[in-house]
Design a protein around this motif. Sequence first.
Motif, PDB file in Angstrom:
ATOM      1  N   THR A  70      27.700  16.991 -27.366  1.00 43.64           N
ATOM      2  CA  THR A  70      29.023  17.256 -26.094  1.00 43.64           C
ATOM      3  C   THR A  70      29.813  16.162 -25.902  1.00 43.64           C
ATOM      4  OG1 THR A  70      27.308  18.614 -25.164  1.00 43.64           O
ATOM      5  CG2 THR A  70      29.422  17.922 -23.734  1.00 43.64           C
ATOM      6  N   GLY A  71      31.329  15.793 -26.495  1.00 43.53           N
ATOM      7  CA  GLY A  71      32.003  15.254 -26.691  1.00 43.53           C
ATOM      8  C   GLY A  71      31.257  14.090 -27.552  1.00 43.53           C
ATOM      9  N   GLY A  72      31.083  13.977 -28.179  1.00 44.25           N
ATOM     10  CA  GLY A  72      29.826  12.939 -29.159  1.00 44.25           C
ATOM     11  C   GLY A  72      29.348  12.005 -28.485  1.00 44.25           C
ATOM     12  N   THR A  73      28.617  12.889 -27.278  1.00 50.63           N
ATOM     13  CA  THR A  73      27.411  11.660 -26.467  1.00 50.63           C
ATOM     14  C   THR A  73      26.028  11.745 -27.281  1.00 50.63           C
ATOM     15  OG1 THR A  73      27.968  12.893 -24.550  1.00 50.63           O
ATOM     16  CG2 THR A  73      29.312  11.454 -24.606  1.00 50.63           C
ATOM     17  N   TYR A  74      25.695  12.876 -26.079  1.00 51.63           N
ATOM     18  CA  TYR A  74      24.085  13.068 -25.717  1.00 51.63           C
ATOM     19  C   TYR A  74      23.925  14.586 -26.873  1.00 51.63           C
ATOM     20  CZ  TYR A  74      25.213  16.671 -22.744  1.00 51.63           C
ATOM     21  OH  TYR A  74      25.576  17.516 -21.898  1.00 51.63           O
ATOM     22  N   SER A  75      22.874  14.594 -27.136  1.00 47.90           N
ATOM     23  CA  SER A  75      22.986  16.005 -28.854  1.00 47.90           C
ATOM     24  C   SER A  75      21.399  16.782 -27.450  1.00 47.90           C
ATOM     25  CB  SER A  75      22.667  16.127 -29.118  1.00 47.90           C
ATOM     26  OG  SER A  75      22.274  16.741 -30.282  1.00 47.90           O
ATOM     27  N   THR A  76      21.913  18.372 -28.040  1.00 52.35           N
ATOM     28  CA  THR A  76      20.913  18.700 -26.810  1.00 52.35           C
ATOM     29  C   THR A  76      20.265  19.944 -28.866  1.00 52.35           C
ATOM     30  OG1 THR A  76      21.723  20.684 -26.689  1.00 52.35           O
ATOM     31  CG2 THR A  76      21.449  19.844 -24.817  1.00 52.35           C
ATOM     32  N   LEU A  77      18.686  20.263 -28.790  1.00 50.11           N
ATOM     33  CA  LEU A  77      18.709  21.422 -30.024  1.00 50.11           C
ATOM     34  C   LEU A  77      17.849  22.437 -29.265  1.00 50.11           C
ATOM     35  CD1 LEU A  77      18.053  21.567 -32.756  1.00 50.11           C
ATOM     36  CD2 LEU A  77      15.969  20.654 -32.493  1.00 50.11           C
ATOM     37  N   LYS A  78      18.482  23.393 -29.500  1.00 52.76           N
ATOM     38  CA  LYS A  78      17.302  24.127 -28.819  1.00 52.76           C
ATOM     39  C   LYS A  78      16.628  25.592 -29.488  1.00 52.76           C
ATOM     40  CE  LYS A  78      19.940  27.259 -25.606  1.00 52.76           C
ATOM     41  NZ  LYS A  78      21.193  28.209 -25.102  1.00 52.76           N
ATOM     42  N   VAL A  79      15.926  25.686 -29.351  1.00 54.26           N
ATOM     43  CA  VAL A  79      15.229  26.828 -30.323  1.00 54.26           C
ATOM     44  C   VAL A  79      15.005  28.621 -28.743  1.00 54.26           C
ATOM     45  CG1 VAL A  79      13.357  27.284 -31.635  1.00 54.26           C
ATOM     46  CG2 VAL A  79      13.753  25.229 -31.300  1.00 54.26           C
ATOM     47  N   GLN A  80      15.821  29.280 -30.593  1.00 56.22           N
ATOM     48  CA  GLN A  80      15.484  30.656 -29.171  1.00 56.22           C
ATOM     49  C   GLN A  80      15.147  31.640 -30.355  1.00 56.22           C
ATOM     50  OE1 GLN A  80      19.121  31.288 -27.019  1.00 56.22           O
ATOM     51  NE2 GLN A  80      18.652  32.722 -25.825  1.00 56.22           N
ATOM     52  N   PRO A  81      13.960  32.794 -29.718  1.00 59.66           N
ATOM     53  CA  PRO A  81      12.936  32.180 -29.885  1.00 59.66           C
ATOM     54  C   PRO A  81      12.503  31.581 -30.942  1.00 59.66           C
ATOM     55  CG  PRO A  81      13.344  34.802 -30.622  1.00 59.66           C
ATOM     56  CD  PRO A  81      14.497  33.762 -31.496  1.00 59.66           C
ATOM     57  N   ALA A  82      11.283  30.955 -30.056  1.00 60.93           N
ATOM     58  CA  ALA A  82      10.390  29.824 -30.099  1.00 60.93           C
ATOM     59  C   ALA A  82       9.171  30.422 -31.329  1.00 60.93           C
ATOM     60  CB  ALA A  82       9.689  28.718 -29.572  1.00 60.93           C
ATOM     61  N   GLU A  83       8.937  30.451 -31.773  1.00 61.47           N
ATOM     62  CA  GLU A  83       7.593  30.488 -32.429  1.00 61.47           C
ATOM     63  C   GLU A  83       6.870  30.048 -33.015  1.00 61.47           C
ATOM     64  OE1 GLU A  83       7.435  34.127 -33.519  1.00 61.47           O
ATOM     65  OE2 GLU A  83       9.965  34.599 -33.290  1.00 61.47           O
ATOM     66  N   LEU A  84       5.602  30.383 -33.664  1.00 60.28           N
ATOM     67  CA  LEU A  84       4.707  29.018 -33.101  1.00 60.28           C
ATOM     68  C   LEU A  84       5.022  28.333 -34.810  1.00 60.28           C
ATOM     69  CD1 LEU A  84       1.482  31.954 -34.064  1.00 60.28           C
ATOM     70  CD2 LEU A  84       2.647  30.729 -31.752  1.00 60.28           C
ATOM     71  N   GLU A  85       5.289  28.639 -35.771  1.00 62.80           N
ATOM     72  CA  GLU A  85       5.628  27.607 -36.581  1.00 62.80           C
ATOM     73  C   GLU A  85       7.275  26.482 -36.705  1.00 62.80           C
ATOM     74  OE1 GLU A  85       6.239  30.982 -36.756  1.00 62.80           O
ATOM     75  OE2 GLU A  85       8.677  31.641 -37.969  1.00 62.80           O
ATOM     76  N   ASP A  86       7.517  26.883 -35.100  1.00 67.11           N
ATOM     77  CA  ASP A  86       8.291  25.833 -34.695  1.00 67.11           C
ATOM     78  C   ASP A  86       7.742  24.925 -33.949  1.00 67.11           C
ATOM     79  OD1 ASP A  86       9.967  27.581 -33.331  1.00 67.11           O
ATOM     80  OD2 ASP A  86      10.195  27.268 -35.348  1.00 67.11           O
ATOM     81  N   SER A  87       5.984  24.278 -33.855  1.00 69.82           N
ATOM     82  CA  SER A  87       5.385  23.367 -33.438  1.00 69.82           C
ATOM     83  C   SER A  87       5.582  22.212 -33.810  1.00 69.82           C
ATOM     84  CB  SER A  87       3.754  23.720 -33.203  1.00 69.82           C
ATOM     85  OG  SER A  87       3.983  24.704 -32.561  1.00 69.82           O
ATOM     86  N   GLY A  88       5.400  21.245 -33.758  1.00 71.25           N
ATOM     87  CA  GLY A  88       5.825  20.220 -34.027  1.00 71.25           C
ATOM     88  C   GLY A  88       6.640  18.873 -33.552  1.00 71.25           C
ATOM     89  N   VAL A  89       6.845  17.760 -33.980  1.00 70.05           N
ATOM     90  CA  VAL A  89       7.359  15.978 -33.296  1.00 70.05           C
ATOM     91  C   VAL A  89       8.572  16.954 -33.407  1.00 70.05           C
ATOM     92  CG1 VAL A  89       7.221  13.888 -32.759  1.00 70.05           C
ATOM     93  CG2 VAL A  89       4.727  15.151 -33.016  1.00 70.05           C
TER      94      VAL A  89
END
Lengths: 114, 113
Positions: A70-89
């Motif tokens: 947003t506006g070149g400042t903070y960022s978001t990463l949305k996962v929808q819907p989450a799956e088991l293989e999305d686990s991680g850091v």
Amino acid sequence: EAGVTQFPSHSVIEKGQTVTLRCDPISGHDNLYWYRRVMGKEIKFLLHFVKESKQDESGMPNNRFLAERTGGTYSTLKVQPAELEDSGVYFCASSQEWANTEAFFGQGTRLTVV
Amino acid sequence: AQSVAQPEDQVNVAEGNPLTVKCTYSVSGNPYLFWYVQYPNRGLQFLLKYITGDNLVKGSYGFEAEFNKSQTSFHLKKPSALVSDSALYFCAVRDTGTYKYIFGTGTRLKVLA
């Protein structure tokens, strides 16, 4: 000077739920990156913002992942819907504009999908 | 395609002994090489980088790395290991066009007292 901060530090969600990760880069850094490390493997590139624009999203695994800045400042990463293989850091990093400058990484968000 | 290899999953070394963490790379053109360290429950911290110039690069916490073009290696070294150096170390090459990092799989360093 504040570093790169990420929220939350940990998240445990059920398969099918939605999770949103947030990253606040270092002030003045136009470049923002998302990376992911799945257990025991290499840290893999997800995408790169320059200001609010997606410069490179070649690493995004599929359309369940949506990143915004947003506006070149903070960022978001949305996962929808989450799956088991999305686990991680999930790591966020920011840098100044030149390739020879180092990127600064946040502490990461550990996502566990059960 | 660019790639980075860290052939050792774990390196054990006694405190006070020299340590080496290995890294080899494959890039087209001149490489921009980096080492990062991750301490438990912390993010990745920059240690050092090679862009151009002297093949021996000095970084934070007494670490150094030697760039060897003929062997396409960028091994991380420290003359005398400390228990507090125990952490996960990542080698990376930076794509000069897209700026993204390509990381190795990481090497866990364990320094034994």
